[in-house]
Design an enzyme around this catalytic site. Structure first.
Site, PDB file in Angstrom:
ATOM      1  N   ASP A  62       2.687   5.497  -6.942  1.00 22.72           N
ATOM      2  CA  ASP A  62       3.885   5.562  -6.087  1.00 22.72           C
ATOM      3  C   ASP A  62       5.101   5.110  -6.732  1.00 22.72           C
ATOM      4  O   ASP A  62       6.238   5.226  -6.117  1.00 22.72           O
ATOM      5  CB  ASP A  62       3.489   4.769  -4.808  1.00 22.72           C
ATOM      6  CG  ASP A  62       2.342   5.520  -3.784  1.00 22.72           C
ATOM      7  OD1 ASP A  62       2.758   6.690  -3.729  1.00 22.72           O
ATOM      8  OD2 ASP A  62       1.303   5.183  -3.695  1.00 22.72           O
ATOM      9  N   HIS A  86      -2.333  -2.318  -9.694  1.00 24.58           N
ATOM     10  CA  HIS A  86      -3.152  -1.852  -8.844  1.00 24.58           C
ATOM     11  C   HIS A  86      -4.314  -2.692  -8.778  1.00 24.58           C
ATOM     12  O   HIS A  86      -4.845  -3.286  -9.904  1.00 24.58           O
ATOM     13  CB  HIS A  86      -3.563  -0.313  -9.334  1.00 24.58           C
ATOM     14  CG  HIS A  86      -4.303   0.254  -8.267  1.00 24.58           C
ATOM     15  ND1 HIS A  86      -5.689   0.498  -8.195  1.00 24.58           N
ATOM     16  CD2 HIS A  86      -3.749   1.131  -7.428  1.00 24.58           C
ATOM     17  CE1 HIS A  86      -5.934   0.999  -7.103  1.00 24.58           C
ATOM     18  NE2 HIS A  86      -4.696   1.824  -6.784  1.00 24.58           N
ATOM     19  N   HIS A 141       0.989  -1.061  -0.059  1.00 21.26           N
ATOM     20  CA  HIS A 141      -0.045   0.013  -0.034  1.00 21.26           C
ATOM     21  C   HIS A 141       0.907   1.158  -0.056  1.00 21.26           C
ATOM     22  O   HIS A 141       1.821   1.499  -0.961  1.00 21.26           O
ATOM     23  CB  HIS A 141      -0.993  -0.194   1.368  1.00 21.26           C
ATOM     24  CG  HIS A 141      -2.083   0.819   1.264  1.00 21.26           C
ATOM     25  ND1 HIS A 141      -2.590   1.627   0.258  1.00 21.26           N
ATOM     26  CD2 HIS A 141      -2.671   1.184   2.594  1.00 21.26           C
ATOM     27  CE1 HIS A 141      -3.661   2.373   0.778  1.00 21.26           C
ATOM     28  NE2 HIS A 141      -3.691   2.245   1.802  1.00 21.26           N
TER      29      HIS A 141
HETATM   30  C1  SDX Z   1      -1.576   2.147  -3.266  1.00 23.07           C
HETATM   31  O1  SDX Z   1      -6.338   0.491  -3.216  1.00 23.07           O
HETATM   32  C2  SDX Z   1      -5.754   1.682  -3.297  1.00 23.07           C
HETATM   33  O2  SDX Z   1      -6.498   2.376  -3.887  1.00 23.07           O
HETATM   34  C3  SDX Z   1      -4.132   2.205  -3.072  1.00 23.07           C
HETATM   35  C4  SDX Z   1      -3.614   3.266  -3.489  1.00 23.07           C
HETATM   36  C5  SDX Z   1      -4.483   4.501  -2.696  1.00 23.07           C
HETATM   37  O3  SDX Z   1      -4.416   5.688  -3.174  1.00 23.07           O
HETATM   38  O4  SDX Z   1      -4.821   4.142  -1.582  1.00 23.07           O
HETATM   39  O5  SDX Z   1      -3.823   3.706  -4.648  1.00 23.07           O
HETATM   40  C6  SDX Z   1      -2.449   3.288  -3.041  1.00 23.07           C
HETATM   41  O6  SDX Z   1      -1.534   1.190  -2.374  1.00 23.07           O
HETATM   42  C7  SDX Z   1      -0.792   1.772  -4.622  1.00 23.07           C
HETATM   43  C8  SDX Z   1      -0.173   0.197  -4.850  1.00 23.07           C
HETATM   44  C9  SDX Z   1       1.265   0.411  -4.256  1.00 23.07           C
HETATM   45  N1  SDX Z   1       1.679  -0.983  -4.255  1.00 23.07           N
HETATM   46  C10 SDX Z   1       2.410  -1.321  -4.879  1.00 23.07           C
HETATM   47  O7  SDX Z   1       3.100  -0.560  -6.014  1.00 23.07           O
HETATM   48  C11 SDX Z   1       3.158  -2.824  -4.602  1.00 23.07           C
HETATM   49  C12 SDX Z   1       3.453  -3.438  -5.927  1.00 23.07           C
HETATM   50  N2  SDX Z   1       2.155  -4.025  -6.428  1.00 23.07           N
HETATM   51  C13 SDX Z   1       1.676  -5.231  -5.829  1.00 23.07           C
HETATM   52  O8  SDX Z   1       1.861  -5.963  -4.853  1.00 23.07           O
HETATM   53  C14 SDX Z   1       0.049  -5.321  -6.277  1.00 23.07           C
HETATM   54  O9  SDX Z   1       0.064  -4.965  -7.721  1.00 23.07           O
HETATM   55  C15 SDX Z   1      -1.102  -4.575  -5.523  1.00 23.07           C
HETATM   56  C16 SDX Z   1      -1.046  -4.747  -4.022  1.00 23.07           C
HETATM   57  C17 SDX Z   1      -0.994  -3.015  -5.915  1.00 23.07           C
HETATM   58  C18 SDX Z   1      -2.469  -5.067  -5.925  1.00 23.07           C
HETATM   59  O10 SDX Z   1      -2.900  -6.347  -5.717  1.00 23.07           O
HETATM   60  P1  SDX Z   1      -3.845  -7.151  -6.288  1.00 23.07           P
HETATM   61  O11 SDX Z   1      -4.968  -6.528  -6.718  1.00 23.07           O
HETATM   62  O12 SDX Z   1      -4.323  -8.341  -5.221  1.00 23.07           O
HETATM   63  O13 SDX Z   1      -3.328  -8.055  -7.579  1.00 23.07           O
HETATM   64  P2  SDX Z   1      -2.822  -9.497  -7.790  1.00 23.07           P
HETATM   65  O14 SDX Z   1      -1.960  -9.898  -6.558  1.00 23.07           O
HETATM   66  O15 SDX Z   1      -4.092 -10.300  -7.769  1.00 23.07           O
HETATM   67  O16 SDX Z   1      -2.188  -9.258  -9.019  1.00 23.07           O
HETATM   68  C19 SDX Z   1      -2.539 -10.090 -10.238  1.00 23.07           C
HETATM   69  C20 SDX Z   1      -1.564 -10.843 -10.924  1.00 23.07           C
HETATM   70  C21 SDX Z   1      -0.772 -11.946 -10.026  1.00 23.07           C
HETATM   71  O17 SDX Z   1      -0.244 -12.731 -10.786  1.00 23.07           O
HETATM   72  P3  SDX Z   1      -1.374 -14.104 -11.367  1.00 23.07           P
HETATM   73  O18 SDX Z   1      -1.603 -14.779  -9.698  1.00 23.07           O
HETATM   74  O19 SDX Z   1      -2.577 -13.783 -11.755  1.00 23.07           O
HETATM   75  O20 SDX Z   1      -0.390 -15.097 -11.868  1.00 23.07           O
HETATM   76  O21 SDX Z   1      -0.354  -9.850 -11.176  1.00 23.07           O
HETATM   77  C22 SDX Z   1       0.701 -10.203 -10.515  1.00 23.07           C
HETATM   78  C23 SDX Z   1       0.228 -11.347  -9.263  1.00 23.07           C
HETATM   79  O22 SDX Z   1       1.563 -11.983  -9.201  1.00 23.07           O
HETATM   80  N3  SDX Z   1       1.443  -9.054  -9.842  1.00 23.07           N
HETATM   81  C24 SDX Z   1       2.613  -8.410  -9.937  1.00 23.07           C
HETATM   82  C25 SDX Z   1       2.577  -7.171  -9.584  1.00 23.07           C
HETATM   83  N4  SDX Z   1       1.253  -6.914  -9.084  1.00 23.07           N
HETATM   84  C26 SDX Z   1       0.674  -7.970  -9.157  1.00 23.07           C
HETATM   85  N5  SDX Z   1       3.723  -9.241 -10.789  1.00 23.07           N
HETATM   86  C27 SDX Z   1       4.976  -8.509 -10.357  1.00 23.07           C
HETATM   87  N6  SDX Z   1       5.136  -7.399  -9.987  1.00 23.07           N
HETATM   88  C28 SDX Z   1       3.938  -6.655  -9.453  1.00 23.07           C
HETATM   89  N7  SDX Z   1       4.010  -5.331  -9.013  1.00 23.07           N
END
Ligand code: SDX
Length: 432
Positions: free
Chosen positions: A368, A311, A270
């Site tokens: 971010d 996201h 997050h």
């Molecule tokens: C914020 O929710 C909000 O509104 C938050 C926010 C706000 O203003 O409040 O926008 C602020 O929190 C922004 C996000 C910051 N986080 C990151 O940048 C960390 C990296 N990102 C991830 O950990 C992830 O993408 C999330 C947490 C942001 C979202 O998670 P989800 O929705 O649960 O996505 P997912 O894990 O289900 O991903 C889907 C697929 C998966 O692969 P499969 O299982 O389908 O094979 O995409 C892959 C994930 O493994 N994946 C990534 C990835 N993010 C998702 N693979 C590599 N790198 C990544 N960053």
């Protein structure tokens, strides 16, 4: 709100579930009677398909990359408004006129100062305590100062609590930083704007003249902070806002609820992502290493993920990232730097956006990815990046808390579970 319904059957019983339609967005099935009438729960880990509340504050269309605060597009607010106008808008529902904004600003500035006893709390922390750890503790302890005079049933008391939070959090944030570098706290200045006052509390040195301060109260820095604060101000039911609502649903003290939100924001999935992006760039080190790290990010058996990418809601682009990307370039032009991490960040972005894995999974840079890079260019220390997010998101947290507390019928949040543990079993008989 127009109503419709869908039917669901279980155990030879049928139930019509109302289909609610908000002003905008996805139709939402009201499953409130499901357990009582059919004896079943719904299962939705991570709340992927579940709306936890009704809200009038912020709307996101993740497919189209739309973000509205009280109906106003983020692009228009970013271009034309200030963080304090946006905070007023989020809290009150309408943009302020000149008089209302001046009363709001004046009111806020009078709440910026900390009680001297609270200022003393910082000395209890070790010098290398993470500023987010101090934020959780000190913001939570505001509840010790304002609990006895607080009538939670009085809307005016609730409004004052929200104003205190918005006003005092930058003062606490700057004090966290000063403590970590061994400098004395700086009192807030009522003659400075919100961002200018924060920069002064962070960076001023004893005995400096105002002219000498101009290098850190620089107009480009102030403009960039104001913009980032607007973009981070609210984002509907994200994890930290949902945490504030969950804590608030029990009737808990508002300062304690916001401390809960700060804890939730700290995680790297997050708000902690902006600090994690910089740490990741340091780990990657050079442009040559990018392919190796992209392979790690795609490998299910490797915990490494590209920080600042992906996201839950945005599946094409994060409109805030589009704006911060441009700002990032403007800030880098204003403060030219030979920092190799900036070049590395841009190269990483380029590689990931061309990679099939990231294209297929719709993983784009989020706000971010760029906010950390901008903060670094503005000389904000890395361990303060998530604290900067806290300052901005306080506007959203208090608005959601106020909205929830204003609802006459709000109920305690209490999810159910799918139990997967042991069936009932007997305690082993002890040998006599
Ligand atoms: C914020 O929710 C909000 O509104 C938050 C926010 C706000 O203003 O409040 O926008 C602020 O929190 C922004 C996000 C910051 N986080 C990151 O940048 C960390 C990296 N990102 C991830 O950990 C992830 O993408 C999330 C947490 C942001 C979202 O998670 P989800 O929705 O649960 O996505 P997912 O894990 O289900 O991903 C889907 C697929 C998966 O692969 P499969 O299982 O389908 O094979 O995409 C892959 C994930 O493994 N994946 C990534 C990835 N993010 C998702 N693979 C590599 N790198 C990544 N960053």
């Amino acid at each position: 709100m127009s109503k419709d319904s869908i039917s669901i059957g279980y155990n030879a019983k049928e139930l019509k579930l109302p289909l609610l339609r908000g002003t905008l967005g996805t139709p939402t099935v009201d499953i409130g009677k499901l357990n009582k009438k059919l004896g079943i729960f719904t299962y939705d880990p991570g709340f992927v398909s579940t709306a936890s509340c009704k809200s009038d504050i912020t709307f996101i269309d993740g497919e189209k990359g739309v973000l509205l605060y009280r109906g106003y597009p983020i692009e228009q607010l970013a271009k034309q408004s200030t963080f304090l106008e946006v905070s007023y808008l989020l809290m009150n529902g309408e943009l302020p006129d000149e008089k209302r904004l001046s009363i709001f600003t004046n009111d806020l500035s009078h709440h910026t100062i900390l009680h001297e006893s609270l200022s003393g709390f910082f000395s209890g922390f070790h010098y290398d305590a993470h500023p987010m750890a101090m934020m959780v503790g000190v913001v939570g302890s505001l509840s010790a100062f304002y609990h006895s005079q607080l009538d939670m049933n009085d809307p005016e008391h609730r409004r004052i609590s929200a104003m205190r939070l918005l006003a005092k959090i930058p003062t606490i944030a700057a004090a966290c930083y000063r403590h970590s570098v061994g400098l004395p706290q700086v009192y807030p200045r009522l003659d400075l704007g919100y961002c200018e006052n924060f920069l002064n509390m962070m960076f001023s040195r004893p005995g400096q003249t105002y002219t000498e301060q101009n290098d850190y109260i620089d107009p480009v820095t102030v403009e960039a902070l104001n913009l980032l604060f607007i973009l981070h101000a609210d984002h509907e039911q994200n994890a930290s806002t949902s945490t504030v609502r969950l804590a608030g649903s029990t009737g808990a003290n508002p300062y304690a609820c916001i401390a809960a939100g700060i804890s939730a924001l700290w995680g790297p999935a997050h708000g902690g992502a902006n600090e994690a992006v910089l740490k990741m760039l340091v780990e990657i080190g050079t442009v040559d290493n990018i392919p190796k790290y992209l392979a790690k990010a795609k490998d299910k058996n490797d915990p490494f993920r590209l920080m600042g990418f992906g996201h839950r809601v945005y599946k094409n682009f994060d409109p805030r990232a589009t704006i911060t990307r441009d700002t990032c370039h403007a800030v880098l032009e204003r403060f030219p730097s030979d920092d190799p991490l900036f070049e590395l960040a841009l190269a990483l972005e380029e590689h990931a956006l061309k990679d099939d894995y990231f294209i297929e999974k719709k993983l784009y840079p989020n706000i971010d990815f760029y906010s950390g890079i901008i903060y670094r260019a503005l000389k904000i220390p890395e361990n303060m990046f998530t604290v900067m997010f806290v300052i901005a998101r306080t506007a959203g947290w208090v608005s959601h808390w106020l909205e929830m507390m204003d609802e006459p019928t709000h109920r305690i949040s209490r999810p159910r579970q799918l139990y997967t543990g042991y069936d009932q079993r007997d305690y082993p008989t002890k040998n006599a």
